[in-house]
Enzyme design. Structure first.
Site, short mmCIF file in Angstrom:
data_model
loop_
_atom_site.label_atom_id
_atom_site.label_comp_id
_atom_site.label_asym_id
_atom_site.label_seq_id
_atom_site.Cartn_x
_atom_site.Cartn_y
_atom_site.Cartn_z
N LYS A 1 4.50 -49.70 29.71
CA LYS A 1 2.98 -49.49 28.65
C LYS A 1 1.87 -50.55 29.70
CE LYS A 1 5.50 -50.41 24.40
NZ LYS A 1 6.29 -51.21 23.39
N ASP B 1 0.48 -52.37 17.08
CA ASP B 1 1.39 -51.39 16.73
C ASP B 1 2.08 -51.79 15.61
OD1 ASP B 1 3.28 -51.24 19.26
OD2 ASP B 1 4.00 -52.91 18.63
N GLN C 1 6.31 -57.21 22.45
CA GLN C 1 7.46 -56.59 23.13
C GLN C 1 8.63 -56.99 21.93
OE1 GLN C 1 8.00 -53.84 24.11
NE2 GLN C 1 9.76 -53.59 23.84
#
Ligand code: NAD
Length: 299
Positions: free
Chosen positions: A53, A120, A97
């Site tokens: 990422k 997200d 994460q």
């Protein structure tokens, strides 16, 4: 029929080129999009996802800041790190994460992410806004799948889509987005899961089958109708002594079998995966542009 492959890498590349223009425009206005990443522990898969990422952000001209805490970090410290990223004016998107070493902490930590920086799309405010059709960051994987369908000219309006898997990360937001009255929606959606009695009964009726169960080769050729479109979200490690790492990646579908029957199909790897990271960049750019905080365009 031999299916055409939906090339997720190529579609992701095109989208990143499109975004480069948007990023350049933002920079001209003095806005340098930034992504903040919180990593807890040293799980190899998580570390490699985070590096991928950050690398993708760097290539897109987005700066990133990482906070890496040990697996033993207490809940308060993880929350404090999240708030640190929330309050950093140079950061427009905050990513936690997953999984966290202690999955019980996940709900609270995800709720600590500022909804304005929730790239997200996993904060309850984002999920609620998505469900109501309000401007919101759409979770990256479902959003990437919509882009794959759109850019492969697959019509969702009026189509019967069967999704296998009901997680809040993939299946459920996808079901919401596809059933919504919108350009990328208007589908009739069936959501199958681990308690569905006869999955094949449903998948055989589908124009589009989306497999997101995390079960290798769950969907086989006899479970789809001729000409169906198949999107394989699954990423499973299966043992393979002949592979360098001792395993290989495999999706939730029997790719080779389905290829002879489907009209379009995504490979694993190289299908949905590259789109997930691309949509993270997209959401970070949208956040920097004030798309959600300013009530602008969504998804
Ligand atoms: P999850 O474990 O949270 O959810 C899996 C869902 O599948 C559950 O709702 C469960 O009810 C359903 N399920 C499990 N076994 C089933 C079965 N035998 N029949 C029918 N339904 C079944 O997983 P997730 O986070 O949604 O991820 C699903 C898969 O997608 C995993 O392989 C994951 O690695 C992959 N994934 C890939 C990407 C990507 O970018 N390519 C992103 C997210 C997830």
């Amino acid at each position: 029929m031999t299916a055409k492959i939906i090339d997720g890498k190529a579609i992701a590349r095109t989208m990143r080129e499109e975004m480069a223009e948007e990023i350049a425009r933002l920079k001209q206005r003095g806005i340098h999009p930034g992504l903040g990443v919180l990593l807890v522990g040293d799980d190899p898969a998580s570390c490699s996802y985070v590096s991928a990422k950050e690398k993708a952000c760097g290539e897109a001209g987005i700066h990133s800041r990482q906070i890496h805490l040990p697996a033993s970090a207490p809940y308060d410290e993880i929350l404090a790190a999240t708030h640190d990223l929330n309050s950093d004016a140079a950061i427009h998107g905050v990513l936690v994460q997953l999984p966290l070493p202690d999955p019980k902490m996940e709900r609270g930590v995800l709720q600590a992410v500022s909804p304005d920086k929730d790239v997200d799309g996993l904060h309850p405010v984002s999920a609620g806004r998505l469900m109501l059709g309000l401007p919101a960051p759409w979770p990256c994987t479902p959003h990437g799948i919509l882009q794959l369908l759109k850019r492969s000219r697959v019509k969702t309006a009026g189509a019967h889509v069967v999704i296998v898997g009901r997680s809040s990360l993939v299946g459920r937001p996808l079901a919401n987005l596809l059933s919504m009255k919108s350009e990328q929606g208007n589908a009739t959606v069936t959501l199958c899961h681990s308690c569905t009695k006869d999955i094949a009964y449903h998948t055989r009726q589908a124009d589009i089958v989306i497999a997101a169960a995390g079960r290798p080769k769950l969907i086989t050729a006899d479970m789809i109708r001729e000409g169906a479109v198949v999107i394989d979200v699954g990423v499973n490690r299966v043992e393979d002594a002949s592979a360098k790492k001792g395993y290989r990646l495999c999706g939730d579908t029997d790719f080779e079998g389905l290829r002879e029957k489907a009209s379009l199909i995504t490979p694993v790897p190289g299908g949905v995966g590259p789109m997930t990271i691309t949509m993270l960049i997209y959401n970070t750019v949208q956040s920097a542009a004030g798309a959600w905080s300013g009530g602008g365009a969504h998804g």
